[in-house]
Every structure is written in C-alpha cells, then in structure tokens.
Motif scaffolding. Sequence first.
Motif, mmCIF file in Angstrom:
data_model
loop_
_atom_site.group_PDB
_atom_site.id
_atom_site.type_symbol
_atom_site.label_atom_id
_atom_site.label_comp_id
_atom_site.label_asym_id
_atom_site.label_seq_id
_atom_site.Cartn_x
_atom_site.Cartn_y
_atom_site.Cartn_z
ATOM 1 N N GLY A 1 59.304 -4.481 10.032
ATOM 2 C CA GLY A 1 59.308 -4.618 11.513
ATOM 3 C C GLY A 1 57.961 -5.280 12.052
ATOM 4 N N LEU A 2 56.736 -5.072 11.245
ATOM 5 C CA LEU A 2 55.525 -5.950 11.558
ATOM 6 C C LEU A 2 55.524 -7.323 11.341
ATOM 7 N N THR A 3 56.382 -7.536 10.370
ATOM 8 C CA THR A 3 56.438 -9.050 10.341
ATOM 9 C C THR A 3 57.459 -9.702 11.371
ATOM 10 N N LEU A 4 58.630 -8.981 11.592
ATOM 11 C CA LEU A 4 59.512 -9.577 12.832
ATOM 12 C C LEU A 4 58.745 -9.515 14.153
ATOM 13 N N LEU A 5 57.853 -8.512 14.294
ATOM 14 C CA LEU A 5 57.094 -8.530 15.741
ATOM 15 C C LEU A 5 56.212 -9.970 15.693
ATOM 16 N N ARG A 6 55.485 -9.776 14.685
ATOM 17 C CA ARG A 6 54.461 -11.070 14.559
ATOM 18 C C ARG A 6 55.420 -12.505 14.803
ATOM 19 N N GLN A 7 56.619 -12.620 14.016
ATOM 20 C CA GLN A 7 57.180 -13.887 14.202
ATOM 21 C C GLN A 7 57.941 -13.939 15.912
ATOM 22 N N LEU A 8 57.996 -12.808 16.457
ATOM 23 C CA LEU A 8 58.650 -12.787 17.839
ATOM 24 C C LEU A 8 57.495 -13.293 18.934
ATOM 25 N N ARG A 9 56.534 -12.718 18.714
ATOM 26 C CA ARG A 9 55.327 -13.065 19.499
ATOM 27 C C ARG A 9 54.820 -14.457 19.175
ATOM 28 N N GLY A 10 55.028 -14.848 18.038
ATOM 29 C CA GLY A 10 54.510 -16.173 17.685
ATOM 30 C C GLY A 10 55.262 -17.332 18.432
ATOM 31 N N LYS A 11 56.521 -16.877 18.680
ATOM 32 C CA LYS A 11 57.330 -17.782 19.326
ATOM 33 C C LYS A 11 57.372 -17.702 20.774
ATOM 34 N N GLY A 12 56.481 -16.918 21.336
ATOM 35 C CA GLY A 12 56.248 -16.734 22.691
ATOM 36 C C GLY A 12 57.077 -15.828 23.468
ATOM 37 N N ASP A 13 58.010 -14.989 22.457
ATOM 38 C CA ASP A 13 58.984 -13.964 23.098
ATOM 39 C C ASP A 13 58.073 -12.622 23.613
ATOM 40 N N ALA A 14 58.314 -12.463 25.002
ATOM 41 C CA ALA A 14 57.481 -11.331 25.334
ATOM 42 C C ALA A 14 58.408 -10.033 25.939
ATOM 43 N N VAL A 15 59.242 -9.927 25.291
ATOM 44 C CA VAL A 15 60.380 -8.947 25.326
ATOM 45 C C VAL A 15 59.698 -7.513 24.745
ATOM 46 N N ALA B 1 67.990 -9.052 12.625
ATOM 47 C CA ALA B 1 67.241 -8.628 13.829
ATOM 48 C C ALA B 1 66.438 -9.986 14.026
ATOM 49 N N TRP B 2 65.793 -10.758 13.410
ATOM 50 C CA TRP B 2 65.263 -11.894 13.589
ATOM 51 C C TRP B 2 66.131 -12.985 13.898
ATOM 52 N N HIS B 3 67.321 -12.990 13.016
ATOM 53 C CA HIS B 3 68.283 -14.037 13.588
ATOM 54 C C HIS B 3 68.764 -13.961 14.942
ATOM 55 N N VAL B 4 69.002 -12.567 15.182
ATOM 56 C CA VAL B 4 69.621 -12.579 16.608
ATOM 57 C C VAL B 4 68.425 -12.742 17.676
ATOM 58 N N LEU B 5 67.266 -12.097 17.286
ATOM 59 C CA LEU B 5 66.114 -12.283 18.590
ATOM 60 C C LEU B 5 65.728 -13.911 18.695
ATOM 61 N N SER B 6 66.032 -14.730 17.540
ATOM 62 C CA SER B 6 65.589 -16.111 17.646
ATOM 63 C C SER B 6 66.744 -17.166 18.391
ATOM 64 N N GLN B 7 67.759 -16.343 18.453
ATOM 65 C CA GLN B 7 68.885 -16.886 19.319
ATOM 66 C C GLN B 7 68.571 -16.912 20.876
ATOM 67 N N THR B 8 69.877 -17.040 21.558
ATOM 68 C CA THR B 8 69.631 -17.188 23.041
ATOM 69 C C THR B 8 69.756 -15.566 23.643
ATOM 70 N N HIS B 9 70.052 -14.830 22.899
ATOM 71 C CA HIS B 9 70.235 -13.295 23.625
ATOM 72 C C HIS B 9 69.232 -12.953 24.250
ATOM 73 N N GLN B 10 69.074 -12.273 25.493
ATOM 74 C CA GLN B 10 67.945 -11.879 26.175
ATOM 75 C C GLN B 10 68.043 -10.539 26.370
#
Length: 220
Positions: free
Chosen positions: A60-74, A36-45
């Motif tokens: 899931g919490l680690t994935l969420l932290r990394q997602l918000r850490g890169k500025g993704d507001a999905v 999931a992190w691999h997909v979310l860190s790519q260009t898919h919107q």
Amino acid sequence: MQLLLVEDDALLGDGIKEGLLDAGFVVEWLTDGQNAWHVLSQTHQFDAVVLDINLPRMDGLTLLRQLRGKGDAVPVILLTARSEIEQRIEGLNCGADDYLPKPFALGELTARLHALLRRSHGHADATLRWRNLSLNPGKQQVLLDNQHLELTATEYRLLYLLMANAPHYLSRPQLEEKLFGWQSELESNSLDVHLSHLRKKLGNDTIRNQRGLGWRMGEA
C-alpha cells in the motif's frame, strides 16, 4: 460517493464493502496493489480510497507514493495493524489523509470518510444545504422544508453528488460511474429515470441541465 477499497483479506474486505454499501457508498473492491495501481492510473475518478498497507504484488505504501507522484490528490485512508506505528507515520508523510488501525468499527471508518469527502469538497458544515433542502451524510437523512424526504438509495446518492459538487456541472459519464460503479452495465436511460424521479420529489427547477456540460443544482 464512489470508493475504491483495496484489501486482500477476503472476510474483512467483504464486510467492509457491505457496510459501506449500506452507508450509501458505491464501492469497487480489489485485492492486490498492482491491480489497484492499474485502475488508479487510468481515468476512473474515485472520491476516496480505503487502502490496506500489506498487499500482494504491490504494498500500500508503494501504491500511495506512486499515486501522489503522479499528482493524484484523491483522499486516502490507510488500514494498518496496531503494531505498524512506523508505517502509519510513513504513510502520512507519503500523502495519506488518515489511517485506521485494525480492528476498527465500521461506523468510525464511515465517519472518517464523510469527513474527508467534506473537506475535499470545501464544506465546513457536516450538513449540505441548498434552498429549503438539507442533506446529512452521516445520518443519510434528507429534509425538505424540515420534513423528512423519502428517497431511494440511488436518488439519495444522486442528490448528494449534485449538492456536494454545486455549483459545478457533473457530466453523464461522471454521474453514471459515481452512482453505479465502473464495472456496472446500465440501461441507456437509467440516469435519466432517476433524475426524473428526483425532480418530481424536489421540484422541476431543482436540477439544471446544460447540453454538453451535464447536470447541477439550480440557482440557490
């Protein structure tokens, strides 16, 4: 209307995916956090993510932290066990927008997703409106001049995307991915066919096309 579902329970994941597909969403389903992190860190919107906390390879919490850490507001909805109160609090503090304790009713998940998507697009009203056209995502109902309008599932999703994002343009890649999913193989003219059919039902001036920008709803 394109969702990423991250759930490692095969039976539950399959049920959620089928239910969300029936509700008009395009759903990509993955079963571990690392993929999931691999997909979310790519260009898919994606328009939203439904995320289980307890996942293999990356929780899931680690994935969420990394997602918000890169500025993704999905928008993200966490799926949790009823006993995971501290994890729910931590998830909200990490940037989750909502959570659902298991077991849950699929209708509630669908309603929460519609509410998140409505807020993310800046809409206060649950019903999208444009000229003499209204679209209710919760009921999957479209009215034209207060009369029920029959649309195919793809036409409905296409109209929702255009109305929810109005007055902004959506490019061909954006529309194709959100309508059909990023793993789908399409005929080269699939989008054009659905746009043509939708225009015939709504009127030729309903959808505007600008070369190099894409498509949007016409002037209100």
